[in-house]
Write an enzyme that holds these catalytic residues in place. Structure first.
Site, PDB file in Angstrom:
ATOM      1  CG  ASP A  30     -41.997  12.822  50.999  1.00  0.00           C
ATOM      2  OD1 ASP A  30     -41.619  13.953  51.357  1.00  0.00           O
ATOM      3  OD2 ASP A  30     -43.115  12.356  51.294  1.00  0.00           O
ATOM      4  CD  GLN A  92     -40.551  23.913  58.414  1.00  0.00           C
ATOM      5  OE1 GLN A  92     -40.579  25.150  58.475  1.00  0.00           O
ATOM      6  NE2 GLN A  92     -39.538  23.188  58.868  1.00  0.00           N
ATOM      7  CG  HIS A  98     -37.781  18.596  55.098  1.00  0.00           C
ATOM      8  ND1 HIS A  98     -38.179  19.091  56.324  1.00  0.00           N
ATOM      9  CD2 HIS A  98     -38.871  18.683  54.285  1.00  0.00           C
ATOM     10  CE1 HIS A  98     -39.451  19.456  56.260  1.00  0.00           C
ATOM     11  NE2 HIS A  98     -39.893  19.241  55.033  1.00  0.00           N
ATOM     12  CG  HIS A 100     -39.838  18.657  49.706  1.00  0.00           C
ATOM     13  ND1 HIS A 100     -40.747  17.654  49.943  1.00  0.00           N
ATOM     14  CD2 HIS A 100     -39.993  19.555  50.708  1.00  0.00           C
ATOM     15  CE1 HIS A 100     -41.427  17.937  51.052  1.00  0.00           C
ATOM     16  NE2 HIS A 100     -40.988  19.083  51.527  1.00  0.00           N
TER      17      HIS A 100
HETATM   18  P1  5GP Z   1     -42.979  19.642  54.622  1.00  0.00           P
HETATM   19  O1  5GP Z   1     -44.454  19.809  54.416  1.00  0.00           O
HETATM   20  O2  5GP Z   1     -42.598  19.854  56.078  1.00  0.00           O
HETATM   21  O3  5GP Z   1     -42.143  20.451  53.688  1.00  0.00           O
HETATM   22  O4  5GP Z   1     -42.652  18.144  54.219  1.00  0.00           O
HETATM   23  C1  5GP Z   1     -42.619  17.071  55.082  1.00  0.00           C
HETATM   24  C2  5GP Z   1     -42.480  15.852  54.209  1.00  0.00           C
HETATM   25  O5  5GP Z   1     -42.068  14.784  55.009  1.00  0.00           O
HETATM   26  C3  5GP Z   1     -43.773  15.426  53.512  1.00  0.00           C
HETATM   27  O6  5GP Z   1     -43.568  15.370  52.106  1.00  0.00           O
HETATM   28  C4  5GP Z   1     -44.063  14.057  54.106  1.00  0.00           C
HETATM   29  O7  5GP Z   1     -44.598  13.156  53.162  1.00  0.00           O
HETATM   30  C5  5GP Z   1     -42.697  13.608  54.589  1.00  0.00           C
HETATM   31  N1  5GP Z   1     -42.715  12.744  55.760  1.00  0.00           N
HETATM   32  C6  5GP Z   1     -43.375  12.971  56.934  1.00  0.00           C
HETATM   33  N2  5GP Z   1     -43.135  11.979  57.817  1.00  0.00           N
HETATM   34  C7  5GP Z   1     -42.314  11.103  57.183  1.00  0.00           C
HETATM   35  C8  5GP Z   1     -41.711   9.866  57.589  1.00  0.00           C
HETATM   36  O8  5GP Z   1     -41.888   9.367  58.696  1.00  0.00           O
HETATM   37  N3  5GP Z   1     -40.934   9.239  56.675  1.00  0.00           N
HETATM   38  C9  5GP Z   1     -40.696   9.755  55.422  1.00  0.00           C
HETATM   39  N4  5GP Z   1     -39.914   9.052  54.604  1.00  0.00           N
HETATM   40  N5  5GP Z   1     -41.236  10.917  55.016  1.00  0.00           N
HETATM   41  C10 5GP Z   1     -42.044  11.594  55.881  1.00  0.00           C
END
Ligand code: 5GP
Ligand code: ZN
Length: 112
Positions: A30, A92, A98, A100
């Site tokens: 991440d 989200q 995804h 985590h």
């Molecule tokens: P969500 O909030 O949708 O559950 O999590 C999205 C996750 O994706 C976040 O923890 C954020 O840090 C990660 N993330 C967003 N854009 C990128 C990216 O371009 N590369 C990587 N490696 N992680 C990302």
């Protein structure tokens, strides 16, 4: 899916250090880690969220990759947390499913 950042990571269009990969999914670190180990496990196919995850096989393959990460990184016994945020209440932010995988520190419950 054009303009999906995680599709671009999955297909190699955006170079990322992959932690694991097979025909079904990819694991990578991440960008904004919430623990010493914080990976995301995604399907290669574009699926926006759990709401569209209609095949049990896909989720099974992703969780098999989670278990493999836990073994290879040595936190299968100390423990870890898997989280899937779905929709606004869960905040989200990326609409490509995804998991985590958060590990290598003590966590508390309930989550915020
Ligand atoms: P969500 O909030 O949708 O559950 O999590 C999205 C996750 O994706 C976040 O923890 C954020 O840090 C990660 N993330 C967003 N854009 C990128 C990216 O371009 N590369 C990587 N490696 N992680 C990302
Ligand atoms: Zn996608």
């Amino acid at each position: 899916m054009p303009d999906c950042i995680f599709c671009k990571i999955a297909n190699g269009e955006i170079p990322t250090k992959k932690l694991a990969e097979n025909e079904h999914g990819v694991a990578f670190a991440d960008l904004n880690p919430q623990a010493p180990f914080h990976a995301l496990v995604i399907p290669k196919a574009h699926v926006p969220s759990v709401n569209e995850a209609r095949t049990p096989e896909m989720m099974g393959h992703l969780y098999a990759m989670v278990a493999e990460l836990a073994r290879t990184h040595g936190f299968d016994q100390t423990g870890y947390r898997t989280v899937i945020n779905t929709g606004p209440h869960a905040q989200q932010t990326v609409f490509h499913l995804h998991i985590h995988v958060i590990a290598q520190r003590q966590m508390s419950w309930p989550p915020g």
